[in-house]
Design an enzyme around this catalytic site. Structure first.
Site, PDB file in Angstrom:
ATOM      1  N   TYR A 158     -11.161  41.112  11.959  1.00 48.83           N
ATOM      2  CA  TYR A 158      -9.761  40.717  11.824  1.00 48.83           C
ATOM      3  C   TYR A 158      -8.867  41.724  12.548  1.00 48.83           C
ATOM      4  O   TYR A 158      -8.986  42.932  12.342  1.00 48.83           O
ATOM      5  CB  TYR A 158      -9.338  40.643  10.358  1.00 48.83           C
ATOM      6  CG  TYR A 158      -9.805  39.392   9.629  1.00 48.83           C
ATOM      7  CD1 TYR A 158     -10.459  38.347  10.277  1.00 48.83           C
ATOM      8  CD2 TYR A 158      -9.579  39.261   8.262  1.00 48.83           C
ATOM      9  CE1 TYR A 158     -10.867  37.224   9.597  1.00 48.83           C
ATOM     10  CE2 TYR A 158      -9.990  38.127   7.567  1.00 48.83           C
ATOM     11  CZ  TYR A 158     -10.635  37.118   8.235  1.00 48.83           C
ATOM     12  OH  TYR A 158     -11.049  35.999   7.551  1.00 48.83           O
TER      13      TYR A 158
ATOM     14  N   HIS B 166     -20.084  35.679   7.410  1.00 48.81           N
ATOM     15  CA  HIS B 166     -18.859  35.038   7.876  1.00 48.81           C
ATOM     16  C   HIS B 166     -19.110  33.655   8.486  1.00 48.81           C
ATOM     17  O   HIS B 166     -18.431  32.687   8.126  1.00 48.81           O
ATOM     18  CB  HIS B 166     -18.165  35.944   8.910  1.00 48.81           C
ATOM     19  CG  HIS B 166     -16.711  35.672   9.070  1.00 48.81           C
ATOM     20  ND1 HIS B 166     -15.836  36.564   9.651  1.00 48.81           N
ATOM     21  CD2 HIS B 166     -15.945  34.606   8.726  1.00 48.81           C
ATOM     22  CE1 HIS B 166     -14.609  36.064   9.644  1.00 48.81           C
ATOM     23  NE2 HIS B 166     -14.661  34.865   9.107  1.00 48.81           N
TER      24      HIS B 166
ATOM     25  N   LEU C 115      -2.456  26.539   2.936  1.00 47.09           N
ATOM     26  CA  LEU C 115      -1.264  25.854   3.456  1.00 47.09           C
ATOM     27  C   LEU C 115      -1.571  25.121   4.761  1.00 47.09           C
ATOM     28  O   LEU C 115      -0.650  24.682   5.457  1.00 47.09           O
ATOM     29  CB  LEU C 115      -0.129  26.859   3.687  1.00 47.09           C
ATOM     30  CG  LEU C 115       0.365  27.602   2.440  1.00 47.09           C
ATOM     31  CD1 LEU C 115       1.475  28.570   2.817  1.00 47.09           C
ATOM     32  CD2 LEU C 115       0.848  26.624   1.387  1.00 47.09           C
TER      33      LEU C 115
ATOM     34  N   ARG D 224       3.125  37.265   6.544  1.00 49.16           N
ATOM     35  CA  ARG D 224       3.522  38.274   7.528  1.00 49.16           C
ATOM     36  C   ARG D 224       4.706  39.101   7.057  1.00 49.16           C
ATOM     37  O   ARG D 224       4.948  40.182   7.579  1.00 49.16           O
ATOM     38  CB  ARG D 224       3.869  37.598   8.853  1.00 49.16           C
ATOM     39  CG  ARG D 224       2.670  37.016   9.586  1.00 49.16           C
ATOM     40  CD  ARG D 224       3.055  36.417  10.925  1.00 49.16           C
ATOM     41  NE  ARG D 224       3.962  35.265  10.778  1.00 49.16           N
ATOM     42  CZ  ARG D 224       5.257  35.277  11.033  1.00 49.16           C
ATOM     43  NH1 ARG D 224       5.844  36.398  11.453  1.00 49.16           N
ATOM     44  NH2 ARG D 224       5.984  34.192  10.886  1.00 49.16           N
TER      45      ARG D 224
END
Length: 355
Positions: free
Chosen positions: A62, A129, A216, A297
Protein backbone atom coordinates in the site's frame (compact mmCIF):
# COMPACT_ATOMS: atom_id res chain seq x y z
CA UNK A 1 -29.51 0.47 19.06
CA UNK A 2 -26.49 2.36 17.75
CA UNK A 3 -22.98 0.93 17.89
CA UNK A 4 -19.68 2.43 18.98
CA UNK A 5 -16.13 1.58 17.94
CA UNK A 6 -15.58 0.00 21.34
CA UNK A 7 -18.52 -2.37 20.92
CA UNK A 8 -16.11 -5.13 20.00
CA UNK A 9 -16.81 -8.24 17.97
CA UNK A 10 -15.04 -11.61 17.87
CA UNK A 11 -13.08 -12.26 14.69
CA UNK A 12 -14.22 -15.55 13.23
CA UNK A 13 -13.67 -18.66 15.29
CA UNK A 14 -11.12 -16.95 17.51
CA UNK A 15 -11.14 -14.99 20.75
CA UNK A 16 -9.69 -11.85 19.13
CA UNK A 17 -11.80 -8.73 19.79
CA UNK A 18 -12.01 -6.15 17.00
CA UNK A 19 -13.97 -2.96 16.40
CA UNK A 20 -17.09 -3.14 14.17
CA UNK A 21 -15.43 -0.73 11.72
CA UNK A 22 -11.83 -1.28 10.67
CA UNK A 23 -9.68 1.65 9.62
CA UNK A 24 -8.14 1.14 6.20
CA UNK A 25 -4.63 2.59 5.98
CA UNK A 26 -4.33 2.43 2.18
CA UNK A 27 -4.84 6.21 2.26
CA UNK A 28 -1.77 6.73 4.46
CA UNK A 29 0.66 8.36 2.03
CA UNK A 30 0.30 10.11 -1.32
CA UNK A 31 2.34 7.81 -3.55
CA UNK A 32 -0.85 6.70 -5.31
CA UNK A 33 -1.87 10.33 -5.95
CA UNK A 34 -5.07 10.27 -3.85
CA UNK A 35 -4.02 9.56 -0.26
CA UNK A 36 -3.35 11.65 2.84
CA UNK A 37 -0.15 13.49 3.71
CA UNK A 38 1.58 12.21 6.89
CA UNK A 39 0.09 14.93 9.13
CA UNK A 40 -3.43 14.23 7.86
CA UNK A 41 -2.90 10.49 8.17
CA UNK A 42 -1.89 11.00 11.79
CA UNK A 43 -5.15 12.84 12.42
CA UNK A 44 -7.10 9.95 10.92
CA UNK A 45 -5.29 7.45 13.13
CA UNK A 46 -5.75 9.52 16.29
CA UNK A 47 -9.44 10.15 15.63
CA UNK A 48 -10.14 6.46 15.10
CA UNK A 49 -8.20 5.28 18.15
CA UNK A 50 -9.59 8.00 20.44
CA UNK A 51 -13.11 6.77 19.60
CA UNK A 52 -12.17 3.28 20.76
CA UNK A 53 -11.17 1.77 17.41
CA UNK A 54 -8.52 -0.95 17.48
CA UNK A 55 -8.65 -2.76 14.08
CA UNK A 56 -6.36 -1.25 11.41
CA UNK A 57 -5.80 -2.71 7.96
CA UNK A 58 -2.81 -2.23 5.65
CA UNK A 59 -0.68 -4.23 3.18
CA UNK A 60 2.97 -4.57 2.29
CA UNK A 61 2.60 -2.62 -0.96
CA UNK A 62 0.00 0.00 0.00
CA UNK A 63 1.33 3.41 -1.09
CA UNK A 64 4.63 1.70 -1.92
CA UNK A 65 5.30 0.88 1.74
CA UNK A 66 4.46 4.29 3.19
CA UNK A 67 1.23 2.98 4.68
CA UNK A 68 3.06 0.51 6.91
CA UNK A 69 5.81 2.99 7.78
CA UNK A 70 3.39 5.68 8.86
CA UNK A 71 1.23 3.21 10.75
CA UNK A 72 4.31 1.98 12.58
CA UNK A 73 5.12 5.52 13.67
CA UNK A 74 1.58 6.26 14.81
CA UNK A 75 1.17 2.98 16.72
CA UNK A 76 4.41 3.24 18.67
CA UNK A 77 2.75 4.52 21.84
CA UNK A 78 -0.04 1.93 22.13
CA UNK A 79 0.96 -1.04 20.00
CA UNK A 80 -0.37 -3.61 22.47
CA UNK A 81 -3.89 -2.18 22.32
CA UNK A 82 -4.15 -2.38 18.53
CA UNK A 83 -4.97 -5.19 16.13
CA UNK A 84 -2.71 -4.55 13.13
CA UNK A 85 -3.52 -6.48 9.97
CA UNK A 86 -1.29 -6.54 6.92
CA UNK A 87 -1.01 -8.64 3.76
CA UNK A 88 1.60 -10.33 1.63
CA UNK A 89 1.79 -11.72 -1.94
CA UNK A 90 1.55 -8.65 -4.20
CA UNK A 91 4.72 -7.97 -6.22
CA UNK A 92 7.14 -5.87 -4.16
CA UNK A 93 9.95 -5.48 -6.72
CA UNK A 94 9.06 -5.32 -10.43
CA UNK A 95 11.16 -7.82 -12.36
CA UNK A 96 11.79 -10.11 -9.37
CA UNK A 97 9.47 -13.13 -9.73
CA UNK A 98 9.98 -14.24 -6.14
CA UNK A 99 9.06 -10.88 -4.61
CA UNK A 100 5.40 -11.73 -5.13
CA UNK A 101 3.18 -14.78 -4.94
CA UNK A 102 1.92 -17.05 -2.19
CA UNK A 103 5.03 -19.19 -1.68
CA UNK A 104 7.21 -19.47 1.42
CA UNK A 105 10.05 -17.25 0.15
CA UNK A 106 7.72 -14.37 -0.73
CA UNK A 107 5.81 -14.74 2.53
CA UNK A 108 8.83 -14.73 4.85
CA UNK A 109 10.54 -11.85 3.04
CA UNK A 110 7.36 -9.76 2.99
CA UNK A 111 6.67 -10.39 6.67
CA UNK A 112 10.20 -9.40 7.69
CA UNK A 113 9.87 -6.15 5.70
CA UNK A 114 6.45 -5.46 7.22
CA UNK A 115 7.77 -6.01 10.74
CA UNK A 116 10.52 -3.46 10.13
CA UNK A 117 8.22 -0.86 8.62
CA UNK A 118 5.57 -1.33 11.30
CA UNK A 119 8.25 -1.19 14.01
CA UNK A 120 6.82 -4.23 15.77
CA UNK A 121 7.85 -7.76 16.76
CA UNK A 122 4.65 -9.40 15.58
CA UNK A 123 1.65 -9.02 13.28
CA UNK A 124 -1.76 -9.54 14.81
CA UNK A 125 -3.25 -10.71 11.52
CA UNK A 126 -1.54 -11.66 8.26
CA UNK A 127 -3.62 -12.08 5.12
CA UNK A 128 -2.71 -13.76 1.89
CA UNK A 129 -3.57 -10.85 -0.40
CA UNK A 130 -4.23 -12.39 -3.84
CA UNK A 131 -4.34 -16.09 -4.73
CA UNK A 132 -1.74 -16.98 -7.39
CA UNK A 133 -3.24 -20.39 -8.38
CA UNK A 134 0.31 -21.82 -8.57
CA UNK A 135 1.58 -22.30 -5.02
CA UNK A 136 0.50 -25.60 -3.41
CA UNK A 137 -1.94 -24.85 -0.61
CA UNK A 138 0.11 -27.05 1.74
CA UNK A 139 3.15 -24.83 1.20
CA UNK A 140 1.20 -21.69 2.03
CA UNK A 141 -0.52 -23.19 5.06
CA UNK A 142 2.63 -24.73 6.53
CA UNK A 143 4.62 -21.52 6.03
CA UNK A 144 1.88 -19.51 7.73
CA UNK A 145 1.82 -22.02 10.59
CA UNK A 146 5.60 -21.69 10.97
CA UNK A 147 5.25 -17.90 11.33
CA UNK A 148 2.57 -18.39 13.97
CA UNK A 149 4.73 -20.86 15.89
CA UNK A 150 7.64 -18.38 15.72
CA UNK A 151 5.42 -15.67 17.26
CA UNK A 152 5.80 -13.35 14.28
CA UNK A 153 2.13 -13.75 13.31
CA UNK A 154 -0.76 -14.34 15.71
CA UNK A 155 -3.66 -15.05 13.31
CA UNK A 156 -3.98 -16.01 9.65
CA UNK A 157 -6.41 -14.64 7.08
CA UNK A 158 -7.06 -14.72 3.35
CA UNK A 159 -8.32 -12.40 0.60
CA UNK A 160 -9.35 -12.66 -3.04
CA UNK A 161 -9.58 -16.46 -3.20
CA UNK A 162 -12.47 -18.66 -4.42
CA UNK A 163 -14.67 -20.07 -1.67
CA UNK A 164 -13.98 -23.69 -2.61
CA UNK A 165 -10.25 -23.14 -2.26
CA UNK A 166 -10.59 -21.49 1.15
CA UNK A 167 -12.76 -24.33 2.45
CA UNK A 168 -10.20 -26.83 1.17
CA UNK A 169 -7.40 -24.95 2.94
CA UNK A 170 -9.33 -24.77 6.20
CA UNK A 171 -9.99 -28.51 6.09
CA UNK A 172 -6.32 -29.31 5.44
CA UNK A 173 -5.21 -27.00 8.28
CA UNK A 174 -7.69 -28.65 10.62
CA UNK A 175 -6.65 -32.21 9.74
CA UNK A 176 -2.93 -31.44 10.07
CA UNK A 177 -3.15 -29.35 13.21
CA UNK A 178 -1.92 -26.18 11.51
CA UNK A 179 -3.05 -22.66 12.34
CA UNK A 180 -6.57 -22.07 10.99
CA UNK A 181 -7.72 -19.15 8.90
CA UNK A 182 -9.81 -16.84 11.07
CA UNK A 183 -10.53 -13.96 8.66
CA UNK A 184 -11.72 -13.49 5.11
CA UNK A 185 -11.37 -10.12 3.39
CA UNK A 186 -13.58 -9.54 0.38
CA UNK A 187 -15.32 -6.71 -1.44
CA UNK A 188 -18.88 -6.23 -0.24
CA UNK A 189 -21.31 -3.36 -0.64
CA UNK A 190 -24.76 -2.62 -2.02
CA UNK A 191 -23.37 -2.65 -5.57
CA UNK A 192 -21.28 -5.81 -5.12
CA UNK A 193 -23.12 -8.62 -3.32
CA UNK A 194 -21.76 -11.68 -5.12
CA UNK A 195 -20.00 -12.78 -1.93
CA UNK A 196 -23.43 -13.89 -0.70
CA UNK A 197 -23.38 -16.78 -3.18
CA UNK A 198 -20.51 -18.83 -1.76
CA UNK A 199 -17.99 -16.77 0.21
CA UNK A 200 -20.30 -15.81 3.08
CA UNK A 201 -21.84 -19.28 3.60
CA UNK A 202 -18.33 -20.75 3.47
CA UNK A 203 -17.06 -18.24 6.03
CA UNK A 204 -19.95 -19.06 8.40
CA UNK A 205 -19.37 -22.79 8.10
CA UNK A 206 -15.58 -22.63 8.31
CA UNK A 207 -15.26 -20.07 11.10
CA UNK A 208 -13.87 -17.04 9.26
CA UNK A 209 -14.85 -13.50 10.19
CA UNK A 210 -15.52 -11.25 7.19
CA UNK A 211 -13.77 -7.90 6.80
CA UNK A 212 -15.50 -6.10 3.92
CA UNK A 213 -13.43 -3.74 1.80
CA UNK A 214 -14.81 -0.99 -0.45
CA UNK A 215 -18.10 -0.68 1.51
CA UNK A 216 -18.88 2.53 -0.40
CA UNK A 217 -18.09 0.91 -3.76
CA UNK A 218 -15.17 3.24 -4.37
CA UNK A 219 -17.35 6.26 -3.66
CA UNK A 220 -20.05 5.26 -6.14
CA UNK A 221 -22.66 5.11 -3.36
CA UNK A 222 -21.92 8.54 -1.91
CA UNK A 223 -23.83 10.43 -4.62
CA UNK A 224 -20.78 12.12 -6.14
CA UNK A 225 -21.51 10.82 -9.65
CA UNK A 226 -24.26 11.81 -12.10
CA UNK A 227 -25.57 10.37 -15.34
CA UNK A 228 -23.44 12.88 -17.21
CA UNK A 229 -20.46 10.79 -16.12
CA UNK A 230 -21.77 7.84 -18.11
CA UNK A 231 -20.94 9.58 -21.37
CA UNK A 232 -17.70 11.20 -20.20
CA UNK A 233 -14.55 10.06 -22.05
CA UNK A 234 -12.86 7.19 -20.26
CA UNK A 235 -9.45 8.24 -18.94
CA UNK A 236 -6.19 6.54 -19.72
CA UNK A 237 -5.44 4.43 -16.65
CA UNK A 238 -1.71 4.61 -17.40
CA UNK A 239 -1.68 8.34 -16.79
CA UNK A 240 -4.83 9.07 -14.74
CA UNK A 241 -4.89 7.54 -11.27
CA UNK A 242 -7.36 9.45 -9.11
CA UNK A 243 -10.14 7.40 -7.51
CA UNK A 244 -12.84 8.93 -9.71
CA UNK A 245 -10.83 8.30 -12.86
CA UNK A 246 -10.21 4.73 -11.72
CA UNK A 247 -13.93 4.09 -11.30
CA UNK A 248 -14.68 5.54 -14.70
CA UNK A 249 -11.94 3.55 -16.40
CA UNK A 250 -12.86 0.15 -14.95
CA UNK A 251 -16.53 0.39 -15.89
CA UNK A 252 -17.85 0.41 -12.33
CA UNK A 253 -20.06 3.41 -13.06
CA UNK A 254 -23.26 2.11 -14.69
CA UNK A 255 -26.93 2.95 -14.88
CA UNK A 256 -27.54 0.28 -12.22
CA UNK A 257 -25.08 1.77 -9.72
CA UNK A 258 -26.45 5.27 -10.32
CA UNK A 259 -30.01 4.04 -9.72
CA UNK A 260 -28.83 2.32 -6.56
CA UNK A 261 -27.10 5.52 -5.43
CA UNK A 262 -30.42 7.35 -5.95
CA UNK A 263 -32.15 4.98 -3.52
CA UNK A 264 -29.36 5.51 -1.00
CA UNK A 265 -29.69 9.29 -1.35
CA UNK A 266 -33.48 9.12 -0.86
CA UNK A 267 -33.12 7.14 2.36
CA UNK A 268 -30.37 9.49 3.56
CA UNK A 269 -32.74 12.42 3.03
CA UNK A 270 -35.44 10.64 5.04
CA UNK A 271 -33.02 10.13 7.93
CA UNK A 272 -31.41 13.57 7.68
CA UNK A 273 -27.97 12.10 7.14
CA UNK A 274 -25.48 11.53 4.33
CA UNK A 275 -25.60 8.87 1.60
CA UNK A 276 -22.19 7.62 2.68
CA UNK A 277 -23.46 6.79 6.14
CA UNK A 278 -26.46 4.93 4.75
CA UNK A 279 -24.34 2.92 2.31
CA UNK A 280 -21.83 2.03 5.04
CA UNK A 281 -24.49 1.16 7.61
CA UNK A 282 -25.90 -1.52 5.31
CA UNK A 283 -22.94 -3.98 5.46
CA UNK A 284 -22.23 -2.88 9.04
CA UNK A 285 -25.58 -4.33 10.13
CA UNK A 286 -25.18 -7.59 8.22
CA UNK A 287 -24.55 -10.41 10.74
CA UNK A 288 -22.24 -12.10 8.22
CA UNK A 289 -19.86 -9.11 8.30
CA UNK A 290 -17.52 -8.65 11.25
CA UNK A 291 -16.15 -5.27 10.17
CA UNK A 292 -16.40 -3.14 7.04
CA UNK A 293 -13.09 -1.41 6.27
CA UNK A 294 -13.40 2.35 5.96
CA UNK A 295 -10.86 4.43 4.05
CA UNK A 296 -10.74 8.20 4.39
CA UNK A 297 -8.40 10.94 3.23
CA UNK A 298 -9.54 13.67 5.65
CA UNK A 299 -10.83 13.77 9.24
CA UNK A 300 -14.14 15.11 7.92
CA UNK A 301 -14.57 12.04 5.73
CA UNK A 302 -13.71 9.75 8.64
CA UNK A 303 -16.17 11.56 10.91
CA UNK A 304 -18.87 11.01 8.31
CA UNK A 305 -17.99 7.32 8.04
CA UNK A 306 -18.13 6.86 11.81
CA UNK A 307 -21.63 8.31 11.77
CA UNK A 308 -22.77 5.06 10.15
CA UNK A 309 -22.53 3.45 13.60
CA UNK A 310 -25.62 5.45 14.63
CA UNK A 311 -27.82 4.54 11.67
CA UNK A 312 -30.88 2.37 12.21
CA UNK A 313 -33.05 1.36 9.26
CA UNK A 314 -36.79 0.92 9.26
CA UNK A 315 -38.06 -2.39 7.81
CA UNK A 316 -39.34 -0.49 4.78
CA UNK A 317 -35.95 1.10 4.17
CA UNK A 318 -34.22 -2.27 4.48
CA UNK A 319 -36.64 -3.70 1.94
CA UNK A 320 -35.95 -0.87 -0.54
CA UNK A 321 -32.20 -1.32 -0.28
CA UNK A 322 -32.57 -5.06 -0.62
CA UNK A 323 -34.76 -4.76 -3.71
CA UNK A 324 -32.56 -2.16 -5.40
CA UNK A 325 -29.35 -4.15 -4.86
CA UNK A 326 -30.62 -7.73 -5.10
CA UNK A 327 -28.68 -10.29 -7.13
CA UNK A 328 -29.51 -13.78 -8.31
CA UNK A 329 -27.65 -16.35 -6.24
CA UNK A 330 -27.71 -18.77 -9.16
CA UNK A 331 -27.84 -22.54 -9.13
CA UNK A 332 -27.96 -24.42 -6.80
CA UNK A 333 -28.56 -21.67 -4.23
CA UNK A 334 -31.83 -20.31 -5.63
CA UNK A 335 -33.13 -23.85 -6.16
CA UNK A 336 -32.27 -24.98 -2.63
CA UNK A 337 -33.81 -21.86 -1.09
CA UNK A 338 -36.96 -22.11 -3.18
CA UNK A 339 -40.20 -23.94 -2.54
CA UNK A 340 -39.38 -26.83 -4.87
CA UNK A 341 -36.08 -27.62 -3.21
CA UNK A 342 -37.60 -27.43 0.25
CA UNK A 343 -40.61 -29.61 -0.48
CA UNK A 344 -38.48 -32.30 -2.16
CA UNK A 345 -36.72 -32.84 1.17
CA UNK A 346 -39.45 -32.05 3.69
CA UNK A 347 -42.80 -32.14 1.94
CA UNK A 348 -45.34 -30.19 3.97
CA UNK A 349 -43.40 -30.59 7.23
CA UNK A 350 -42.30 -27.43 9.04
CA UNK A 351 -38.72 -27.79 10.26
CA UNK A 352 -36.84 -24.87 11.80
CA UNK A 353 -33.31 -24.44 10.44
CA UNK A 354 -30.29 -24.54 12.73
CA UNK A 355 -29.60 -21.16 14.37
Amino acid sequence: MSLTLDTYRLLGRSGLRVSPLALGAATFGTEWDWGAEPDEARKLFDLYVERGGNFIDTASTYTNGSSERLLGEFARGNRQSLVLATKFSTLRRPGDPNSGGNHRKAMFASVEASLRRLNTDYLDLLYLHVWDAMTPVEEFLRAMDDLVRQGKVLYAGICNVPAWQVSRMQTIADLRGWSPLVALQTEYNLAERSGERDLFPMAREMGLGVAAFSPLAGGLLTGKYTRADLTAPKPDTDTDSTRKEFNLANGALTERTLALADVVKDIAAEQGTTPGRIALAWPLQNPDVTAPIIGARTPAQLEDNLGALEIEFTPAQCARLEQASAISLGFPHDFLAGERGRTMNSGDLMIEPRR
